[in-house]
Write a protein that holds these residues in place. Structure first.
Motif, PDB file in Angstrom:
ATOM      1  N   LEU A   1       2.096  34.506  53.630  1.00 43.21           N
ATOM      2  CA  LEU A   1       3.000  34.956  54.686  1.00 43.21           C
ATOM      3  C   LEU A   1       3.286  36.453  54.592  1.00 43.21           C
ATOM      4  CD1 LEU A   1       4.921  34.430  57.047  1.00 43.21           C
ATOM      5  CD2 LEU A   1       6.644  33.694  55.383  1.00 43.21           C
ATOM      6  N   ALA A   2       3.462  36.963  53.402  1.00 43.66           N
ATOM      7  CA  ALA A   2       3.793  38.383  53.226  1.00 43.66           C
ATOM      8  C   ALA A   2       2.686  39.318  53.708  1.00 43.66           C
ATOM      9  CB  ALA A   2       4.099  38.662  51.760  1.00 43.66           C
ATOM     10  N   SER A   3       1.480  38.800  53.869  1.00 39.51           N
ATOM     11  CA  SER A   3       0.376  39.677  54.282  1.00 39.51           C
ATOM     12  C   SER A   3       0.576  40.232  55.691  1.00 39.51           C
ATOM     13  CB  SER A   3      -0.969  38.949  54.182  1.00 39.51           C
ATOM     14  OG  SER A   3      -0.983  37.833  55.050  1.00 39.51           O
ATOM     15  N   THR A   4       1.271  39.488  56.548  1.00 35.47           N
ATOM     16  CA  THR A   4       1.471  40.000  57.912  1.00 35.47           C
ATOM     17  C   THR A   4       2.358  41.236  57.909  1.00 35.47           C
ATOM     18  OG1 THR A   4       3.326  38.499  58.339  1.00 35.47           O
ATOM     19  CG2 THR A   4       1.129  37.752  59.022  1.00 35.47           C
ATOM     20  N   THR A   5       3.361  41.265  57.064  1.00 33.76           N
ATOM     21  CA  THR A   5       4.236  42.441  57.007  1.00 33.76           C
ATOM     22  C   THR A   5       3.641  43.536  56.115  1.00 33.76           C
ATOM     23  OG1 THR A   5       5.548  41.385  55.264  1.00 33.76           O
ATOM     24  CG2 THR A   5       6.352  41.205  57.540  1.00 33.76           C
TER      25      THR A   5
ATOM     26  N   GLY B   1      -8.731  44.777  51.876  1.00 38.53           N
ATOM     27  CA  GLY B   1      -7.632  44.958  52.816  1.00 38.53           C
ATOM     28  C   GLY B   1      -8.097  44.932  54.256  1.00 38.53           C
ATOM     29  N   GLU B   2      -9.227  45.570  54.527  1.00 36.10           N
ATOM     30  CA  GLU B   2      -9.781  45.569  55.886  1.00 36.10           C
ATOM     31  C   GLU B   2     -10.146  44.147  56.313  1.00 36.10           C
ATOM     32  OE1 GLU B   2     -10.012  47.865  58.218  1.00 36.10           O
ATOM     33  OE2 GLU B   2      -9.073  49.362  56.945  1.00 36.10           O
ATOM     34  N   ARG B   3     -10.735  43.382  55.381  1.00 32.68           N
ATOM     35  CA  ARG B   3     -11.096  41.993  55.698  1.00 32.68           C
ATOM     36  C   ARG B   3      -9.847  41.161  55.996  1.00 32.68           C
ATOM     37  NH1 ARG B   3     -14.623  42.795  51.438  1.00 32.68           N
ATOM     38  NH2 ARG B   3     -13.289  41.605  50.020  1.00 32.68           N
ATOM     39  N   ARG B   4      -8.828  41.331  55.187  1.00 30.10           N
ATOM     40  CA  ARG B   4      -7.589  40.569  55.392  1.00 30.10           C
ATOM     41  C   ARG B   4      -6.923  40.962  56.713  1.00 30.10           C
ATOM     42  NH1 ARG B   4      -4.155  39.165  50.066  1.00 30.10           N
ATOM     43  NH2 ARG B   4      -5.684  37.750  49.193  1.00 30.10           N
ATOM     44  N   ARG B   5      -6.854  42.253  56.970  1.00 29.49           N
ATOM     45  CA  ARG B   5      -6.241  42.723  58.215  1.00 29.49           C
ATOM     46  C   ARG B   5      -7.022  42.179  59.421  1.00 29.49           C
ATOM     47  NH1 ARG B   5      -5.674  46.862  61.994  1.00 29.49           N
ATOM     48  NH2 ARG B   5      -3.499  47.471  62.291  1.00 29.49           N
ATOM     49  N   ALA B   6      -8.354  42.233  59.328  1.00 31.19           N
ATOM     50  CA  ALA B   6      -9.197  41.713  60.414  1.00 31.19           C
ATOM     51  C   ALA B   6      -8.977  40.212  60.605  1.00 31.19           C
ATOM     52  CB  ALA B   6     -10.667  42.005  60.136  1.00 31.19           C
ATOM     53  N   ALA B   7      -8.826  39.478  59.506  1.00 34.49           N
ATOM     54  CA  ALA B   7      -8.579  38.034  59.603  1.00 34.49           C
ATOM     55  C   ALA B   7      -7.246  37.755  60.286  1.00 34.49           C
ATOM     56  CB  ALA B   7      -8.612  37.392  58.218  1.00 34.49           C
ATOM     57  N   LEU B   8      -6.241  38.561  59.975  1.00 33.38           N
ATOM     58  CA  LEU B   8      -4.928  38.394  60.620  1.00 33.38           C
ATOM     59  C   LEU B   8      -5.006  38.701  62.118  1.00 33.38           C
ATOM     60  CD1 LEU B   8      -2.750  40.013  57.821  1.00 33.38           C
ATOM     61  CD2 LEU B   8      -2.698  37.587  58.495  1.00 33.38           C
ATOM     62  N   ILE B   9      -5.737  39.748  62.466  1.00 32.53           N
ATOM     63  CA  ILE B   9      -5.884  40.100  63.885  1.00 32.53           C
ATOM     64  C   ILE B   9      -6.620  38.990  64.621  1.00 32.53           C
ATOM     65  CG2 ILE B   9      -7.015  41.686  65.493  1.00 32.53           C
ATOM     66  CD1 ILE B   9      -6.441  43.931  63.407  1.00 32.53           C
ATOM     67  N   GLU B  10      -7.681  38.494  64.027  1.00 31.48           N
ATOM     68  CA  GLU B  10      -8.460  37.408  64.645  1.00 31.48           C
ATOM     69  C   GLU B  10      -7.580  36.168  64.841  1.00 31.48           C
ATOM     70  OE1 GLU B  10     -11.872  35.616  66.211  1.00 31.48           O
ATOM     71  OE2 GLU B  10     -11.846  37.641  65.392  1.00 31.48           O
TER      72      GLU B  10
END
Length: 196
Positions: free
Chosen positions: A46-50, A10-19
Motif C-alpha cells: 500500500l505504501a508504494s502508491t504514496t 522503481g520505474e517498474r513498480r511505478r509503471a505497474a501502479l500506473i497500469e
C-alpha cells in the motif's frame, strides 16, 4: 515523483501502479482509483502508491495519461495499416467510431468511457492533459479522413465529433443497448451528404 522511481526497479513498480490505476479507471471511473485498490491490483505494498506519487491526483493524472496515450497508439496503429486510397463511408465510420465511443461497443463500456470524459471537468488538474490528448485525437481523426479520401475542414471535424458524441449521449440517456449503432447511423448520414 520521488527519487525512488529513478532506479530500474522503481520505474517498474511505478509503471505497474500506473497500469493498475489505468485498468481501474476503465473499469470503474475515477472513483475506482484509490491507494489500496491500485496497490492490490499491482501486487505491491500500500505504501508504494504514496512513495511513487505525490498525491492521489498525481496517480489519477498518470493513469489518465497512460490510458489516453494507449488509446491514441491503437488509433495510430489502425491508421498505419490504412492505404492512402478512398474507402467506403461504412469503413470510415467504423474507424471514427473506434476513436470516439471506442472499440468496445458494449453499453457499459461506452457509458463508463463517457462518464470518464465528463468527469474530467470536475478535476481541474486534468484539464491540460485532456486538452492535449483531445488535440492529438483530432489530428488522428483528420488523418483518418484524409487517408480515406475525405477532405474535412477543422470546423466540420468538430461538428462530426459533436454529432457522434451527442448521438452517443442521447442513446445512453435513452438506455439504448447499442449507442455505437445510433452514432453509426448518424455519422453515416452526415458523411453521405459530404460525398454528394
Amino acid at each position: 515523483m520521488t527519487s525512488g522511481a529513478s532506479t530500474p526497479k522503481g520505474e517498474r513498480r511505478r509503471a505497474a501502479l500506473i497500469e493498475a490505476a489505468a485498468e481501474l479507471l476503465v473499469e470503474g471511473g475515477f472513483d475506482a482509483i484509490r491507494h489500496r485498490a491500485v496497490a492490490e491490483r499491482a501486487g505491491l505494498p500500500l505504501a508504494s502508491t504514496t512513495y511513487y506519487f505525490d498525491s492521489l491526483d498525481d496517480l489519477i493524472s498518470a493513469a489518465a495519461e497512460h490510458h489516453g496515450r494507449t488509446e491514441l497508439a491503437k488509433g495510430h496503429a489502425q491508421l498505419d495499416e490504412l492505404p492512402t486510397t478512398p474507402r467506403g463511408i461504412d469503413s470510415v465510420v467504423e474507424l471514427v467510431l473506434d476513436q470516439l465511443p471506442g472499440e468496445d461497443a458494449g453499453y457499459e463500456a461506452v457509458l463508463l468511457r463517457y462518464e470518464r470524459l465528463v468527469a474530467t471537468g470536475r478535476r481541474p488538474y486534468l484539464r491540460p492533459l485532456m486538452r492535449a490528448l483531445g488535440a492529438e485525437l483530432r489530428e488522428l481523426l483528420a488523418e483518418i479522413f484524409a487517408r480515406s479520401g475525405l477532405a474535412i475542414e477543422r470546423d466540420r471535424l468538430e461538428e462530426l465529433i459533436a454529432l457522434v458524441d451527442g448521438a452517443v449521449v442521447n442513446a445512453l440517456i435513452e438506455v439504448d443497448p447499442d449507442p455505437r449503432a445510433v452514432a453509426r447511423a448518424r455519422l453515416a448520414r452526415a458523411l453521405s451528404k459530404l460525398g454528394s
